[in-house]
Write a protein that holds these residues in place. Sequence first.
Motif, PDB file in Angstrom:
ATOM      1  N   SER A 288       0.858  -1.050   0.091  1.00 21.01           N
ATOM      2  CA  SER A 288       0.024  -0.163  -0.005  1.00 21.01           C
ATOM      3  C   SER A 288       0.693   1.354  -0.029  1.00 21.01           C
ATOM      4  CB  SER A 288      -0.986   0.079   1.215  1.00 21.01           C
ATOM      5  OG  SER A 288      -1.915  -1.208   1.079  1.00 21.01           O
ATOM      6  N   ALA A 289       1.859   1.134   0.949  1.00 20.47           N
ATOM      7  CA  ALA A 289       2.986   2.347   0.582  1.00 20.47           C
ATOM      8  C   ALA A 289       3.463   2.574  -0.436  1.00 20.47           C
ATOM      9  CB  ALA A 289       3.868   2.104   1.928  1.00 20.47           C
ATOM     10  N   LEU A 290       3.892   1.287  -1.138  1.00 23.22           N
ATOM     11  CA  LEU A 290       4.603   1.450  -2.682  1.00 23.22           C
ATOM     12  C   LEU A 290       3.149   1.847  -3.460  1.00 23.22           C
ATOM     13  CD1 LEU A 290       6.599   0.679  -4.797  1.00 23.22           C
ATOM     14  CD2 LEU A 290       5.620  -1.491  -4.802  1.00 23.22           C
ATOM     15  N   ALA A 291       2.199   1.678  -3.335  1.00 22.54           N
ATOM     16  CA  ALA A 291       1.175   2.354  -4.501  1.00 22.54           C
ATOM     17  C   ALA A 291       1.213   3.660  -4.219  1.00 22.54           C
ATOM     18  CB  ALA A 291      -0.137   1.518  -4.217  1.00 22.54           C
ATOM     19  N   ALA A 292       1.120   4.202  -2.982  1.00 19.88           N
ATOM     20  CA  ALA A 292       1.111   5.778  -2.589  1.00 19.88           C
ATOM     21  C   ALA A 292       2.018   6.336  -3.120  1.00 19.88           C
ATOM     22  CB  ALA A 292       1.195   5.789  -0.932  1.00 19.88           C
ATOM     23  N   VAL A 293       3.337   5.909  -3.337  1.00 18.92           N
ATOM     24  CA  VAL A 293       4.451   6.552  -3.859  1.00 18.92           C
ATOM     25  C   VAL A 293       4.390   6.426  -5.284  1.00 18.92           C
ATOM     26  CG1 VAL A 293       7.025   6.275  -4.299  1.00 18.92           C
ATOM     27  CG2 VAL A 293       6.231   6.058  -2.053  1.00 18.92           C
ATOM     28  N   ILE A 294       3.869   5.351  -5.903  1.00 18.47           N
ATOM     29  CA  ILE A 294       3.632   5.304  -7.248  1.00 18.47           C
ATOM     30  C   ILE A 294       2.599   6.416  -7.691  1.00 18.47           C
ATOM     31  CG2 ILE A 294       2.696   4.149  -9.190  1.00 18.47           C
ATOM     32  CD1 ILE A 294       4.235   1.657  -7.893  1.00 18.47           C
ATOM     33  N   TYR A 295       1.496   6.517  -6.932  1.00 18.13           N
ATOM     34  CA  TYR A 295       0.448   7.508  -7.223  1.00 18.13           C
ATOM     35  C   TYR A 295       1.235   8.875  -7.162  1.00 18.13           C
ATOM     36  CZ  TYR A 295      -2.828   3.768  -6.750  1.00 18.13           C
ATOM     37  OH  TYR A 295      -3.776   2.740  -6.519  1.00 18.13           O
ATOM     38  N   ILE A 296       1.865   9.376  -6.205  1.00 19.30           N
ATOM     39  CA  ILE A 296       2.373  10.484  -6.066  1.00 19.30           C
ATOM     40  C   ILE A 296       3.310  10.757  -7.130  1.00 19.30           C
ATOM     41  CG2 ILE A 296       4.028  11.852  -4.650  1.00 19.30           C
ATOM     42  CD1 ILE A 296       2.908  10.403  -2.192  1.00 19.30           C
TER      43      ILE A 296
ATOM     44  N   ALA B 255       5.751   9.203 -15.762  1.00 23.38           N
ATOM     45  CA  ALA B 255       4.447   8.982 -15.863  1.00 23.38           C
ATOM     46  C   ALA B 255       4.270   7.658 -16.535  1.00 23.38           C
ATOM     47  CB  ALA B 255       3.494   9.899 -16.423  1.00 23.38           C
ATOM     48  N   LEU B 256       4.926   7.356 -17.585  1.00 22.51           N
ATOM     49  CA  LEU B 256       4.716   6.044 -18.435  1.00 22.51           C
ATOM     50  C   LEU B 256       5.429   4.898 -17.337  1.00 22.51           C
ATOM     51  CD1 LEU B 256       4.248   4.504 -21.079  1.00 22.51           C
ATOM     52  CD2 LEU B 256       6.761   5.259 -21.349  1.00 22.51           C
ATOM     53  N   ALA B 257       6.591   5.368 -17.092  1.00 20.29           N
ATOM     54  CA  ALA B 257       6.898   4.177 -15.985  1.00 20.29           C
ATOM     55  C   ALA B 257       6.225   3.878 -14.924  1.00 20.29           C
ATOM     56  CB  ALA B 257       8.461   4.561 -15.430  1.00 20.29           C
ATOM     57  N   CYS B 258       5.509   4.833 -14.117  1.00 19.28           N
ATOM     58  CA  CYS B 258       4.382   4.736 -12.987  1.00 19.28           C
ATOM     59  C   CYS B 258       3.566   3.976 -13.393  1.00 19.28           C
ATOM     60  CB  CYS B 258       4.407   6.004 -12.426  1.00 19.28           C
ATOM     61  SG  CYS B 258       5.707   6.760 -11.299  1.00 19.28           S
ATOM     62  N   CYS B 259       2.950   4.526 -14.617  1.00 17.24           N
ATOM     63  CA  CYS B 259       1.501   3.963 -15.055  1.00 17.24           C
ATOM     64  C   CYS B 259       1.709   2.374 -15.187  1.00 17.24           C
ATOM     65  CB  CYS B 259       1.127   4.486 -16.235  1.00 17.24           C
ATOM     66  SG  CYS B 259       0.377   6.155 -15.907  1.00 17.24           S
ATOM     67  N   SER B 260       3.122   2.000 -15.907  1.00 23.63           N
ATOM     68  CA  SER B 260       3.263   0.580 -16.418  1.00 23.63           C
ATOM     69  C   SER B 260       3.611  -0.241 -15.144  1.00 23.63           C
ATOM     70  CB  SER B 260       4.754   0.484 -17.382  1.00 23.63           C
ATOM     71  OG  SER B 260       4.273   1.511 -18.458  1.00 23.63           O
ATOM     72  N   VAL B 261       4.532   0.365 -14.253  1.00 24.25           N
ATOM     73  CA  VAL B 261       4.628  -0.310 -13.004  1.00 24.25           C
ATOM     74  C   VAL B 261       3.230  -0.625 -12.391  1.00 24.25           C
ATOM     75  CG1 VAL B 261       5.670  -0.456 -10.597  1.00 24.25           C
ATOM     76  CG2 VAL B 261       6.821   0.045 -12.739  1.00 24.25           C
ATOM     77  N   GLU B 262       2.498   0.391 -12.072  1.00 26.37           N
ATOM     78  CA  GLU B 262       1.212   0.364 -11.248  1.00 26.37           C
ATOM     79  C   GLU B 262       0.271  -0.791 -11.857  1.00 26.37           C
ATOM     80  OE1 GLU B 262      -2.570   3.222 -10.553  1.00 26.37           O
ATOM     81  OE2 GLU B 262      -0.909   4.046 -11.710  1.00 26.37           O
ATOM     82  N   LEU B 263       0.179  -0.788 -13.211  1.00 22.03           N
ATOM     83  CA  LEU B 263      -0.578  -1.770 -14.180  1.00 22.03           C
ATOM     84  C   LEU B 263      -0.286  -3.289 -13.874  1.00 22.03           C
ATOM     85  CD1 LEU B 263      -3.131  -2.297 -15.730  1.00 22.03           C
ATOM     86  CD2 LEU B 263      -1.669  -2.047 -17.768  1.00 22.03           C
ATOM     87  N   VAL B 264       1.127  -3.485 -13.800  1.00 22.91           N
ATOM     88  CA  VAL B 264       1.643  -4.801 -13.545  1.00 22.91           C
ATOM     89  C   VAL B 264       1.276  -5.173 -12.158  1.00 22.91           C
ATOM     90  CG1 VAL B 264       3.839  -5.974 -13.300  1.00 22.91           C
ATOM     91  CG2 VAL B 264       3.373  -4.857 -15.484  1.00 22.91           C
ATOM     92  N   GLY B 265       1.616  -4.293 -11.319  1.00 22.96           N
ATOM     93  CA  GLY B 265       1.511  -4.374  -9.559  1.00 22.96           C
ATOM     94  C   GLY B 265       0.067  -4.675  -9.284  1.00 22.96           C
TER      95      GLY B 265
ATOM     96  N   THR C  62      -4.480  -4.676   0.477  1.00 19.31           N
ATOM     97  CA  THR C  62      -3.815  -3.520   0.190  1.00 19.31           C
ATOM     98  C   THR C  62      -4.539  -2.823  -0.910  1.00 19.31           C
ATOM     99  OG1 THR C  62      -3.137  -4.406  -2.018  1.00 19.31           O
ATOM    100  CG2 THR C  62      -1.602  -5.271   0.123  1.00 19.31           C
ATOM    101  N   VAL C  63      -4.112  -1.684  -1.149  1.00 21.21           N
ATOM    102  CA  VAL C  63      -4.894  -0.890  -2.213  1.00 21.21           C
ATOM    103  C   VAL C  63      -5.195  -1.657  -3.484  1.00 21.21           C
ATOM    104  CG1 VAL C  63      -4.660   1.219  -3.566  1.00 21.21           C
ATOM    105  CG2 VAL C  63      -3.839   1.024  -1.225  1.00 21.21           C
ATOM    106  N   TRP C  64      -4.193  -2.581  -3.729  1.00 19.69           N
ATOM    107  CA  TRP C  64      -4.427  -3.176  -5.081  1.00 19.69           C
ATOM    108  C   TRP C  64      -5.043  -4.561  -4.926  1.00 19.69           C
ATOM    109  CZ3 TRP C  64       1.359  -2.067  -6.824  1.00 19.69           C
ATOM    110  CH2 TRP C  64       1.388  -0.899  -7.257  1.00 19.69           C
ATOM    111  N   SER C  65      -5.308  -4.978  -3.675  1.00 22.75           N
ATOM    112  CA  SER C  65      -5.817  -6.348  -3.450  1.00 22.75           C
ATOM    113  C   SER C  65      -7.251  -6.537  -4.296  1.00 22.75           C
ATOM    114  CB  SER C  65      -6.295  -6.526  -1.937  1.00 22.75           C
ATOM    115  OG  SER C  65      -4.882  -6.714  -1.295  1.00 22.75           O
TER     116      SER C  65
END
Length: 138
Positions: A52-60, A77-87, A106-109
Amino acid sequence: MVEARAPERATNKGPGRLLIAVYLLFAIAATSRAGLQIATKFDEAPVAYLLSALAAVIYIVAAVGLARAGHTGRRVALACCSVELVGVVAVGILSLADKELFPDETVWSQFGSGYGYIPLVLPILGLLWLWRTRNDPT
């Protein structure tokens, strides 16, 4: 002769502003959730709370990248959105396949079901927006 390229359209204009606002909202939500969970019950589900903390950092960072617009902001932004989607897809699958793996959500559960599946849709919208505002060679 050097061929001129069309300028990139800004990611922080029009619908991009709404996208940035949603990213900031989720940054606040995920940061608050992770901070509280880590501070009060970290030993119960450390992996879930750190995710959840990682998700928060990615969102920021994604929000900052989209807001900065330019070449560097776009790449961030491209890197963050890509990592976020995979995560969100990976955590979503794992959280459904083995509920014991994540004793607390988690936020992504479950693909972000606790947040109305917005964590699953958000990176897709981000990637689509980055694609839509990309350089169009002339």
